[in-house]
Write a protein that holds these residues in place. Structure first.
Motif, short mmCIF file in Angstrom:
data_model
loop_
_atom_site.label_atom_id
_atom_site.label_comp_id
_atom_site.label_asym_id
_atom_site.label_seq_id
_atom_site.Cartn_x
_atom_site.Cartn_y
_atom_site.Cartn_z
N ARG A 270 43.71 87.23 57.65
CA ARG A 270 45.27 86.96 58.14
C ARG A 270 45.67 87.46 57.24
NH1 ARG A 270 45.82 82.75 54.30
NH2 ARG A 270 44.06 81.35 53.74
N VAL B 294 43.30 86.52 66.63
CA VAL B 294 43.71 86.78 65.18
C VAL B 294 43.49 88.08 64.69
CG1 VAL B 294 44.37 85.40 62.95
CG2 VAL B 294 44.10 84.19 65.36
N THR B 295 43.02 88.79 64.15
CA THR B 295 42.23 89.86 63.21
C THR B 295 43.40 91.11 64.11
OG1 THR B 295 40.28 88.98 62.45
CG2 THR B 295 40.82 91.10 61.97
N THR C 279 46.74 91.14 63.21
CA THR C 279 46.95 90.70 62.60
C THR C 279 47.00 92.42 61.73
OG1 THR C 279 46.52 88.70 62.03
CG2 THR C 279 46.31 90.08 59.58
#
Length: 389
Positions: free
Chosen positions: A44, A127-128, A131
């Motif tokens: 994140r 999420v990775t 990001t």
């Protein structure tokens, strides 16, 4: 020496130096204030500015986008006038400029399309992927805004910078003072960067040659920014901070614009010193080389940082790279990582700078419009000297 000898005597080397400083400022700024924290199986984004607000002056040094637009406005208006004098149509001029601007983008988009698909297929969390892709492609917003202003150059050559500044002022008054909708702030994405762009046009018209103009912009912009931060509640950081209620940069606020005005004033005051310093062959060669690969450096510096971060994750959570940026120990460790980021960027440069050079050769036009252009510094002869050196 060959680069220096190949440079036309009338070339304003200060323009190239300002562009190089702006590029390096953006690169170093992102490397210093952007962190990827390993949180379980995901990465994140975080920022040391969120944990250590006293680091805000770092953003004052490295948030140099206003200088990009100042130089860009000067280059575009000067280049358009030169093209018209040669009988080149507006359409041909614009196509050449946009080709130089967006040509190297194809490689970035292609690589990250494949990388994102590969990460998702190998089990990386959404999420990775979100990001890293967002960080990698974040420089593209600058190109879109810059392209729009470039296309509008014929309408902007005589525009007084006070007009877009007034728009930004009124947008912020409605947005922050009268409780207006947040989306209204995106009007400043165009109006805010139009201020330094039109200052560049005023430079072309010869209205900013006297030192007094630079001092007025520097002092006026600095005082206005200080008052806005101290009395009006604007953030002290001139870059966005994850989790902050207000970002000075996304979209630009009045404080970011007045800060940019101060930067433009300082840049104008430094022109003569830069011209004197760049009469020496070695400094000029360094500036020319940075400018020759400006787009490559700009587009790939975030990828270089993330590639280093992902590769090193195999060794565990390393200080200054995967840890929460919440103290001076992180800052010290991050400074030690900067040479590694630079090495990774050199690898990216070796792999992809050919896209920029091919586009530059195809878009090359004769005449003085080649002297100063966004994305490359050298004219034909100097560029060839760089490639042969």
């Amino acid at each position: 020496m060959r680069i220096d000898a190949a440079t036309p005597p009338g070339r304003d080397r200060a323009v190239d130096a300002l562009r190089a400083c702006a590029i390096l400022g953006v690169v170093l700024g992102h490397w210093l204030v952007t962190a990827l924290v390993a949180d379980g199986t995901a990465l994140r984004a975080a920022s040391p500015l969120g944990h250590m607000p006293w680091l805000a002056p770092v953003s004052w040094v490295f948030q140099t986008l206003a200088v990009f637009f100042l130089v860009g406005g000067h280059v575009a208006t000067k280049g358009l006038a030169s093209a018209r004098a040669r009988g080149t149509s507006y359409g041909a001029w614009l196509r050449a400029r946009l080709a130089r601007l967006f040509g190297p983008v194809a490689a970035v988009l292609g690589v990250w399309t494949v990388a994102a698909a590969g990460l998702l297929l190998t089990g990386a969390s959404f999420v990775t992927v979100h990001t890293v892709v967002k960080l990698a492609l974040s420089p593209l917003w600058f190109l879109l805004v810059f392209a729009a202003l470039t296309a509008a150059t014929p309408l902007l050559t005589r525009l007084n910078p006070l007009w877009p500044l007034a728009v930004v002022l009124h947008v912020d008054l409605v947005r922050f003072g009268l409780g207006g909708p947040a989306w209204l702030g995106w009007v400043n994405l165009g109006a805010g960067w139009l201020v330094p762009y039109t200052l560049g046009a005023a430079w072309t018209r010869g209205e900013l040659e006297r030192p007094r103009a630079g001092w007025v912009l520097l002092a006026g912009g600095a005082v206005a920014t200080a008052l806005l931060v101290a009395c009006a509640g604007y953030p002290a950081s001139m870059v966005g901070v994850p989790g902050a209620a207000v970002s000075n940069l996304n979209p630009p606020t009045l404080a970011a614009v007045t800060f940019g005005v101060a930067q433009c004033g300082l840049a104008l005051l430094l022109r003569e010193r830069l011209r004197r310093a760049l009469r020496r062959p070695v400094p000029w060669a360094a500036v020319a080389l940075v400018n020759l690969s400006a787009m490559t450096l700009f587009l790939w510096h975030q990828t270089a940082m993330m590639a280093t971060t992902a590769t090193a994750l195999a060794a565990g959570r390393l200080p200054g790279l995967h840890t929460v940026p919440d103290g001076t120990a992180w800052v010290a460790a991050r400074l030690l990582w900067l040479p590694v980021f630079a090495l990774a960027l050199a690898v990216c440069w070796a792999a992809f700078h050919g896209f920029e050079q091919r586009r530059a050769r195809r878009a090359r036009t004769a005449g003085p419009s080649r002297v100063v252009r966004v994305g490359r510094a050298s004219d034909s002869a100097a560029g060839e000297a760089v490639r042969r050196a």
